[in-house]
Scaffold this active site. Structure first.
Site, PDB file in Angstrom:
ATOM      1  N   GLY A   9      17.685 -26.823 -37.631  1.00 45.35           N
ATOM      2  CA  GLY A   9      18.094 -25.455 -37.900  1.00 45.35           C
ATOM      3  C   GLY A   9      18.989 -24.913 -36.796  1.00 45.35           C
ATOM      4  O   GLY A   9      19.201 -25.551 -35.759  1.00 45.35           O
ATOM      5  N   GLN A  10      19.510 -23.718 -37.016  1.00 45.12           N
ATOM      6  CA  GLN A  10      20.422 -23.114 -36.040  1.00 45.12           C
ATOM      7  C   GLN A  10      19.757 -22.962 -34.675  1.00 45.12           C
ATOM      8  O   GLN A  10      20.321 -23.350 -33.645  1.00 45.12           O
ATOM      9  CB  GLN A  10      20.871 -21.736 -36.528  1.00 45.12           C
ATOM     10  CG  GLN A  10      21.658 -21.742 -37.827  1.00 45.12           C
ATOM     11  CD  GLN A  10      22.145 -20.358 -38.189  1.00 45.12           C
ATOM     12  OE1 GLN A  10      23.128 -19.865 -37.642  1.00 45.12           O
ATOM     13  NE2 GLN A  10      21.458 -19.702 -39.114  1.00 45.12           N
ATOM     14  N   LEU A  11      18.554 -22.403 -34.663  1.00 42.87           N
ATOM     15  CA  LEU A  11      17.858 -22.174 -33.400  1.00 42.87           C
ATOM     16  C   LEU A  11      17.409 -23.483 -32.766  1.00 42.87           C
ATOM     17  O   LEU A  11      17.513 -23.665 -31.546  1.00 42.87           O
ATOM     18  CB  LEU A  11      16.666 -21.245 -33.624  1.00 42.87           C
ATOM     19  CG  LEU A  11      15.882 -20.835 -32.385  1.00 42.87           C
ATOM     20  CD1 LEU A  11      16.786 -20.137 -31.366  1.00 42.87           C
ATOM     21  CD2 LEU A  11      14.719 -19.923 -32.777  1.00 42.87           C
ATOM     22  N   ILE A  32       5.153 -29.947 -40.885  1.00 42.08           N
ATOM     23  CA  ILE A  32       4.137 -29.045 -40.337  1.00 42.08           C
ATOM     24  C   ILE A  32       3.166 -28.543 -41.409  1.00 42.08           C
ATOM     25  O   ILE A  32       2.133 -27.945 -41.073  1.00 42.08           O
ATOM     26  CB  ILE A  32       4.762 -27.845 -39.594  1.00 42.08           C
ATOM     27  CG1 ILE A  32       5.547 -26.933 -40.540  1.00 42.08           C
ATOM     28  CG2 ILE A  32       5.613 -28.305 -38.431  1.00 42.08           C
ATOM     29  CD1 ILE A  32       5.928 -25.597 -39.926  1.00 42.08           C
ATOM     30  N   THR A  92      10.859 -12.694 -38.980  1.00 41.17           N
ATOM     31  CA  THR A  92      12.041 -12.067 -39.558  1.00 41.17           C
ATOM     32  C   THR A  92      11.918 -10.556 -39.738  1.00 41.17           C
ATOM     33  O   THR A  92      10.804 -10.026 -39.884  1.00 41.17           O
ATOM     34  CB  THR A  92      12.340 -12.702 -40.937  1.00 41.17           C
ATOM     35  OG1 THR A  92      13.423 -12.021 -41.571  1.00 41.17           O
ATOM     36  CG2 THR A  92      11.127 -12.605 -41.852  1.00 41.17           C
ATOM     37  N   ASP A  93      13.062  -9.882 -39.754  1.00 40.49           N
ATOM     38  CA  ASP A  93      13.103  -8.452 -40.073  1.00 40.49           C
ATOM     39  C   ASP A  93      12.746  -8.187 -41.531  1.00 40.49           C
ATOM     40  O   ASP A  93      12.455  -7.048 -41.908  1.00 40.49           O
ATOM     41  CB  ASP A  93      14.499  -7.888 -39.761  1.00 40.49           C
ATOM     42  CG  ASP A  93      15.617  -8.620 -40.499  1.00 40.49           C
ATOM     43  OD1 ASP A  93      15.476  -9.834 -40.748  1.00 40.49           O
ATOM     44  OD2 ASP A  93      16.642  -7.977 -40.804  1.00 40.49           O
ATOM     45  N   TYR A 116       9.934 -14.378 -49.699  1.00 42.35           N
ATOM     46  CA  TYR A 116      10.283 -14.891 -48.372  1.00 42.35           C
ATOM     47  C   TYR A 116       9.641 -14.030 -47.291  1.00 42.35           C
ATOM     48  O   TYR A 116       8.980 -14.536 -46.372  1.00 42.35           O
ATOM     49  CB  TYR A 116      11.803 -14.910 -48.205  1.00 42.35           C
ATOM     50  CG  TYR A 116      12.257 -15.101 -46.770  1.00 42.35           C
ATOM     51  CD1 TYR A 116      12.113 -16.329 -46.137  1.00 42.35           C
ATOM     52  CD2 TYR A 116      12.806 -14.033 -46.040  1.00 42.35           C
ATOM     53  CE1 TYR A 116      12.510 -16.497 -44.812  1.00 42.35           C
ATOM     54  CE2 TYR A 116      13.213 -14.202 -44.727  1.00 42.35           C
ATOM     55  CZ  TYR A 116      13.055 -15.434 -44.116  1.00 42.35           C
ATOM     56  OH  TYR A 116      13.440 -15.601 -42.808  1.00 42.35           O
ATOM     57  N   LYS A 120       6.596 -15.098 -44.652  1.00 43.36           N
ATOM     58  CA  LYS A 120       6.775 -15.018 -43.193  1.00 43.36           C
ATOM     59  C   LYS A 120       5.722 -14.100 -42.565  1.00 43.36           C
ATOM     60  O   LYS A 120       5.206 -14.387 -41.472  1.00 43.36           O
ATOM     61  CB  LYS A 120       8.179 -14.526 -42.855  1.00 43.36           C
ATOM     62  CG  LYS A 120       9.297 -15.502 -43.215  1.00 43.36           C
ATOM     63  CD  LYS A 120       9.217 -16.796 -42.417  1.00 43.36           C
ATOM     64  CE  LYS A 120       9.608 -16.609 -40.969  1.00 43.36           C
ATOM     65  NZ  LYS A 120       9.618 -17.889 -40.219  1.00 43.36           N
ATOM     66  N   TRP A 141      19.374 -11.492 -38.988  1.00 41.04           N
ATOM     67  CA  TRP A 141      20.760 -11.862 -39.284  1.00 41.04           C
ATOM     68  C   TRP A 141      21.267 -12.954 -38.328  1.00 41.04           C
ATOM     69  O   TRP A 141      22.323 -12.827 -37.706  1.00 41.04           O
ATOM     70  CB  TRP A 141      21.665 -10.636 -39.200  1.00 41.04           C
ATOM     71  CG  TRP A 141      21.362  -9.544 -40.184  1.00 41.04           C
ATOM     72  CD1 TRP A 141      20.193  -9.331 -40.861  1.00 41.04           C
ATOM     73  CD2 TRP A 141      22.250  -8.494 -40.592  1.00 41.04           C
ATOM     74  NE1 TRP A 141      20.299  -8.202 -41.652  1.00 41.04           N
ATOM     75  CE2 TRP A 141      21.547  -7.681 -41.505  1.00 41.04           C
ATOM     76  CE3 TRP A 141      23.546  -8.154 -40.251  1.00 41.04           C
ATOM     77  CZ2 TRP A 141      22.129  -6.550 -42.104  1.00 41.04           C
ATOM     78  CZ3 TRP A 141      24.117  -7.035 -40.830  1.00 41.04           C
ATOM     79  CH2 TRP A 141      23.418  -6.252 -41.759  1.00 41.04           C
TER      80      TRP A 141
END
Length: 278
Positions: A9-11, A32, A92-93, A116, A120, A141
């Protein structure tokens, strides 16, 4: 020893640049959602800290794949928590309903509008219930030089089209994954039972997706006209919060983490992306 699930992933890819001695895994290498596999993997390597970057992030698709989204976003963190390791978990927001109208702090009531967001939120709750030392970081974002994200999509469309319509009535804070990765690295050595809990992290400032897209076109010198579009004229399967700006004061006060203005981080990311394309 440090373990980071979600390496693709990005992170996860940003953290690989900062944590060369950590062990990174993808879902193919270690799922996981498999409680036995997680338990055995942690016991084998004697991990004391886990940074969970693994997530089901396809917001609209999650409405049709509820079971899979819940497995990854809810039961995955639960399995990690039961290992007894210290954990930093990314949320997440979208756990908020978006009706507050001012920046959300960690004590505000949640009320996700989508599966989603629900999955979360359930992951947050399970993690904090079963892990003695755990930090949940809600972000918003997210974008980076890696993977698929709004910034890279706008660059592609801006190069292909003369006009583009983008939603103007959804407000949040763009967050550069490299900034979040650095914040996580700052937090790791400070993890303790006393500072466990939920924190918010995003880049400083706020904008709409329309304003975000306009800034991308401007900074990338793309000749594409971005026009505002209301959410009513751009229906999606999953409902998003109309306002999800996060208050970052708690994470700054507790861990000494600072926030770079979103426009500055965006400019830096665009410079790197455009240099790669030369």
């Amino acid at each position: 020893m440090l373990w980071v699930p979600g390496k693709n992933g990005q992170l996860g890819q940003e953290l690989q640049k900062l944590l060369p001695n950590a062990i990174f895994t993808s879902s193919r290498e270690l799922d996981i959602t498999n409680a036995v596999a997680v338990r055995d993997f942690v016991a084998k390597h004697k991990f004391d800290t886990i940074i969970n970057c693994a997530a089901y992030t396809a917001v609209d698709k999650a409405e049709d794949e509820k079971e899979q989204a819940s497995l990854v976003n809810h039961y995955g963190p639960l399995n990690l928590a039961r290992t007894g390791a210290k954990i930093i978990h990314i949320s997440t927001d979208y756990v908020f309903d978006g009706t507050k109208g001012s920046p959300y702090d960690e004590s505000d009531a949640t009320g996700p509008n989508s599966h989603y967001g629900e999955s979360k939120l359930a992951g947050e709750q399970s993690l904090l219930a079963y892990s003695e030392v755990a930090v949940v970081i809600r972000t918003s974002w997210l974008y980076s030089e890696f993977g698929s994200n709004f910034v890279k999509t706008m660059l592609r469309l801006g190069a292909e089209r003369k006009n583009l319509n983008v939603v103007c009535d959804q407000i949040g804070s763009p967050t550069c994954a490299s900034d979040l990765a650095r914040a996580i690295v700052t937090i790791i050595p400070q993890l303790s039972k006393s500072n466990s809990g939920i924190y918010h992290y995003s880049n400083a400032g706020q904008c709409s997706w329309f304003e975000f897209a306009n800034m991308i076109m401007h900074l990338a010198c793309l000749n594409c006209s971005v026009m505002p579009l209301t959410r009513d004229n751009y229906p999606t399967k999953a409902k998003r919060p109309s306002y999800s700006v996060l208050d970052n004061s708690k994470i700054s006060k507790t861990f000494g983490v600072t926030q770079t203005p979103w426009k500055i981080s965006l400019q830096k990311t665009l410079e790197n992306l455009l240099a790669l394309n030369l």
